[in-house]
Design a protein around this motif. Structure first.
Motif, short mmCIF file in Angstrom:
data_model
loop_
_atom_site.label_atom_id
_atom_site.label_comp_id
_atom_site.label_asym_id
_atom_site.label_seq_id
_atom_site.Cartn_x
_atom_site.Cartn_y
_atom_site.Cartn_z
N ASP A 9 0.85 -1.19 0.00
CA ASP A 9 0.00 0.00 0.00
C ASP A 9 0.88 1.24 0.00
O ASP A 9 2.07 1.17 0.31
N GLY A 10 0.25 2.37 -0.32
CA GLY A 10 0.98 3.62 -0.27
C GLY A 10 0.30 4.67 -1.12
O GLY A 10 -0.64 4.37 -1.87
N LYS A 16 4.65 1.89 -6.16
CA LYS A 16 4.03 0.59 -5.86
C LYS A 16 3.93 -0.29 -7.09
O LYS A 16 4.26 -1.47 -7.04
N THR A 132 -4.78 -3.54 5.10
CA THR A 132 -5.70 -3.20 6.19
C THR A 132 -7.07 -3.87 6.04
O THR A 132 -7.69 -4.24 7.02
N LYS A 141 3.50 -7.42 4.51
CA LYS A 141 2.80 -6.14 4.33
C LYS A 141 3.81 -5.01 4.22
O LYS A 141 4.64 -4.84 5.13
N TYR A 143 4.36 -0.83 3.34
CA TYR A 143 3.81 0.50 3.10
C TYR A 143 4.91 1.34 2.45
O TYR A 143 5.92 1.65 3.06
N THR A 145 6.37 4.66 0.60
CA THR A 145 6.15 6.10 0.49
C THR A 145 7.36 6.78 -0.15
O THR A 145 8.42 6.20 -0.28
N SER A 183 -6.88 9.33 2.10
CA SER A 183 -6.54 9.17 3.53
C SER A 183 -7.69 9.58 4.44
O SER A 183 -7.77 9.12 5.57
N LYS A 191 -3.85 4.07 4.81
CA LYS A 191 -3.00 4.20 6.00
C LYS A 191 -2.11 2.98 6.10
O LYS A 191 -2.39 1.94 5.52
N LYS A 192 -1.05 3.13 6.86
CA LYS A 192 -0.14 2.02 7.07
C LYS A 192 -0.79 1.04 8.04
O LYS A 192 -1.27 1.44 9.10
N ALA A 196 2.61 -3.41 9.15
CA ALA A 196 3.28 -3.25 7.86
C ALA A 196 4.67 -2.64 8.05
O ALA A 196 4.91 -1.87 8.99
N GLU A 198 7.30 -0.03 6.81
CA GLU A 198 7.28 1.21 6.03
C GLU A 198 8.62 1.42 5.34
O GLU A 198 9.67 1.34 5.98
#
Ligand code: C5P
Length: 221
Positions: A9-10, A16, A132, A141, A143, A145, A183, A191-192, A196, A198
């Motif tokens: 996710d991100g 991604k 999530t 998982k 995340y 960014t 968000s 969201k993270k 997960a 990061e």
């Protein structure tokens, strides 16, 4: 044998898709671009002139035959047998997709489809709510960014390479706006996940990013 699921996710432009595609090829996993699904629904709603009527959008979503086919590094998208791959990444879709994605009934249908796809294959799925909501029991998982400026630069470069005429400031504004809506929504916000990992890939090349991810995934599996 038990199937493995990797969730990424991100925010928009965090790399991604590039990372997930590279990983899928390297690990021989199925790749699922969930953003392409929300884009397809948005495109169809716009085309039918119903994008502001949320009940109609949900009704349309329930009756749509949406199929993804990952081929030669491209997620090909089909609705009711018609290919719309090139139509889902326009400025018009970009400016409406976060609003359409916030409709609970639309998400319900997409999550059902995503889980069905993940049922019997090793999967790398990327989006906003994969770790999530869609696959809370995913084996890995992540995340992903990067700074807003870096993400805007990457997206702007893609547009330039595709000869799309859009200014850097417009690209950046659209990313920021989508992140804010994604968000802030009530259902499945970006969201993270608590568990997960990061990774901030600001300043990393796609190759460095991939290498780092593979290390982390191998350590997690
Ligand atoms: O990943 P991409 O930028 O193509 O996604 C487009 C939009 O689709 C996102 O800005 C978000 O509004 C929506 N989306 C979502 N949930 C996902 C994937 C995408 O709401 N799992």
């Amino acid at each position: 044998s038990k199937k493995i699921i990797i969730a990424i996710d991100g925010p928009a432009g965090s790399g991604k898709s590039t990372a997930a595609k590279n990983l899928a090829r390297k690990l021989n996993f199925t790749y699922l671009d969930t953003g392409a699904m929300y884009r397809a629904i948005t495109y169809c709603a716009l085309q039918r002139g119903i994008a502001d009527d949320y009940d109609a959008v949900v009704e349309m979503t329930r009756n749509l035959d949406l199929k993804l086919r990952f081929e030669n590094g491209v997620t090909r998208v089909f609705v009711n047998g018609e290919e719309i791959t090139d139509k889902i990444r326009t400025a018009e879709v970009n400016s409406k997709v976060s609003e359409i994605s916030a409709i609970p009934g639309v998400r319900e249908e997409m999550v059902k489809l995503q889980r069905a796809i993940g049922k019997d294959c090793n999967l790398i799925a990327e989006g906003r709510d994969i770790a999530t909501v869609v696959f809370p029991d995913a084996d890995v998982k992540i995340y992903l960014t990067a700074s807003l400026d870096e993400r805007a630069r990457r997206r702007f470069k893609e547009y330039q390479e595709g000869s799309v005429n859009i200014s850097f400031d417009d690209v950046k504004a659209n990313l920021a706006k989508r992140d804010e809506i994604d968000s802030g929504r009530d259902v499945a916000p970006l969201k993270k996940a608590e568990d997960a990992l990061e990774i901030d890939n600001t300043g990393l090349t796609p190759d460095d990013d991939l290498e780092l991810l593979i290390k982390k995934i191998e350590a997690a599996l």
